[in-house]
Design a protein around this motif. Structure first.
Motif, short mmCIF file in Angstrom:
data_model
loop_
_atom_site.label_atom_id
_atom_site.label_comp_id
_atom_site.label_asym_id
_atom_site.label_seq_id
_atom_site.Cartn_x
_atom_site.Cartn_y
_atom_site.Cartn_z
N PHE A 1 11.06 5.01 7.49
CA PHE A 1 10.40 3.99 6.70
C PHE A 1 9.49 4.57 5.63
CE2 PHE A 1 9.11 -0.24 5.79
CZ PHE A 1 7.76 -0.19 5.50
N LYS A 2 8.72 5.60 5.97
CA LYS A 2 7.67 6.07 5.06
C LYS A 2 8.22 6.55 3.72
CE LYS A 2 7.39 10.75 6.97
NZ LYS A 2 6.48 11.74 7.62
N SER A 3 9.49 6.91 3.68
CA SER A 3 10.07 7.38 2.43
C SER A 3 11.04 6.37 1.82
CB SER A 3 10.79 8.71 2.64
OG SER A 3 11.85 8.55 3.56
N LEU B 1 14.71 -10.56 -7.61
CA LEU B 1 13.67 -9.64 -7.20
C LEU B 1 12.30 -10.25 -7.45
CD1 LEU B 1 12.87 -6.74 -6.27
CD2 LEU B 1 12.95 -6.09 -8.70
N VAL B 2 11.40 -10.07 -6.51
CA VAL B 2 10.02 -10.56 -6.64
C VAL B 2 9.06 -9.39 -6.86
CG1 VAL B 2 8.12 -11.71 -5.45
CG2 VAL B 2 10.46 -12.58 -5.22
N ALA B 3 9.15 -8.40 -5.99
CA ALA B 3 8.24 -7.25 -6.07
C ALA B 3 8.86 -6.09 -5.31
CB ALA B 3 6.88 -7.60 -5.47
N SER B 4 8.46 -4.88 -5.68
CA SER B 4 8.95 -3.69 -4.99
C SER B 4 7.82 -2.70 -4.80
CB SER B 4 10.09 -3.04 -5.78
OG SER B 4 9.62 -2.60 -7.04
N ILE B 5 8.03 -1.78 -3.85
CA ILE B 5 7.02 -0.78 -3.54
C ILE B 5 7.72 0.50 -3.11
CG2 ILE B 5 6.77 -1.65 -1.15
CD1 ILE B 5 3.76 -0.93 -1.40
N THR B 6 7.29 1.61 -3.66
CA THR B 6 7.87 2.90 -3.30
C THR B 6 7.24 3.41 -2.01
OG1 THR B 6 6.23 4.22 -4.47
CG2 THR B 6 8.13 3.43 -5.75
N GLY B 7 7.78 4.51 -1.51
CA GLY B 7 7.19 5.12 -0.33
C GLY B 7 5.76 5.57 -0.56
N ALA B 8 5.44 5.88 -1.82
CA ALA B 8 4.09 6.30 -2.18
C ALA B 8 3.21 5.11 -2.57
CB ALA B 8 4.14 7.29 -3.34
N SER B 9 3.73 3.89 -2.34
CA SER B 9 3.01 2.64 -2.58
C SER B 9 2.79 2.31 -4.05
CB SER B 9 1.67 2.62 -1.83
OG SER B 9 1.89 2.59 -0.44
N THR B 10 3.66 2.81 -4.93
CA THR B 10 3.67 2.34 -6.31
C THR B 10 4.36 0.99 -6.33
OG1 THR B 10 3.72 4.59 -7.17
CG2 THR B 10 4.44 2.83 -8.65
N THR B 11 3.73 0.02 -6.97
CA THR B 11 4.24 -1.35 -6.93
C THR B 11 4.71 -1.83 -8.30
OG1 THR B 11 2.02 -2.23 -7.28
CG2 THR B 11 2.74 -1.96 -5.00
N ASN C 1 2.85 2.28 6.61
CA ASN C 1 3.87 3.20 7.10
C ASN C 1 3.69 3.52 8.58
OD1 ASN C 1 5.16 3.31 4.62
ND2 ASN C 1 4.01 5.11 3.94
N ALA C 2 2.49 3.37 9.10
CA ALA C 2 2.27 3.62 10.52
C ALA C 2 2.89 2.53 11.38
CB ALA C 2 0.78 3.72 10.80
N LYS C 3 3.02 1.33 10.81
CA LYS C 3 3.57 0.19 11.56
C LYS C 3 4.97 -0.20 11.09
CE LYS C 3 -0.96 -1.81 12.57
NZ LYS C 3 -1.83 -3.01 12.44
N ASN C 4 5.52 0.56 10.13
CA ASN C 4 6.86 0.25 9.60
C ASN C 4 6.94 -1.19 9.07
OD1 ASN C 4 7.54 2.81 10.40
ND2 ASN C 4 9.43 2.19 11.45
N THR C 5 5.88 -1.61 8.38
CA THR C 5 5.87 -2.97 7.85
C THR C 5 5.62 -2.99 6.35
OG1 THR C 5 3.52 -3.25 8.32
CG2 THR C 5 5.07 -3.97 10.02
#
Length: 116
Positions: free
Chosen positions: A29-31, A47-57, A73-77
């Motif tokens: 998940f984290k990546s 598409l509404v919104a997106s987020i990368t593994g590094a949390s770029t939105t 990323n700790a909760k895979n959510t």
């Protein structure tokens, strides 16, 4: 086996707020880039919104300034906070992976209904 399970949809009056959540399993998940899409009756899935593994939105114009995507990323959510909801936000909302050039995985969807 990849699974994405959404929760948090419901019925809300215009101007209200809802938070959608999506729990992922079966992937690193984290990546993994993630996204929220929505589909209103008779319309295509957008598409509404997106987020990368590094949390770029990134946000699509109809929801900029009102919605916020985030991930834990700790909760895979991955979550979608929706503020100042409008009747035109009524749709089934889907969580998905957001890969380019390869197959993406989808959740089952959660209904959001905004009354005027």
């Amino acid at each position: 086996q990849v699974q994405l399970v959404e929760s948090g949809g419901g019925f809300v009056q215009a101007g209200g707020s809802l938070t959608l959540s999506c729990t992922a399993s079966g992937l690193l998940f984290k990546s993994t880039p993630m996204a929220w899409y929505r589909q209103a009756p008779g319309n295509q899935r957008d598409l509404v919104a997106s987020i990368t593994g590094a949390s770029t939105t990134k946000y699509e114009d109809p929801v900029k300034g009102r919605f916020a995507i985030s991930r834990d990323n700790a909760k895979n959510t991955v979550s979608l906070l929706m503020n100042s909801l409008k009747p035109e936000d009524t749709a089934v909302y889907y969580c998905s992976t957001h890969y380019y050039g390869r197959e993406n995985y989808w959740g089952q969807g959660t209904q959001v209904t905004v009354s005027s």
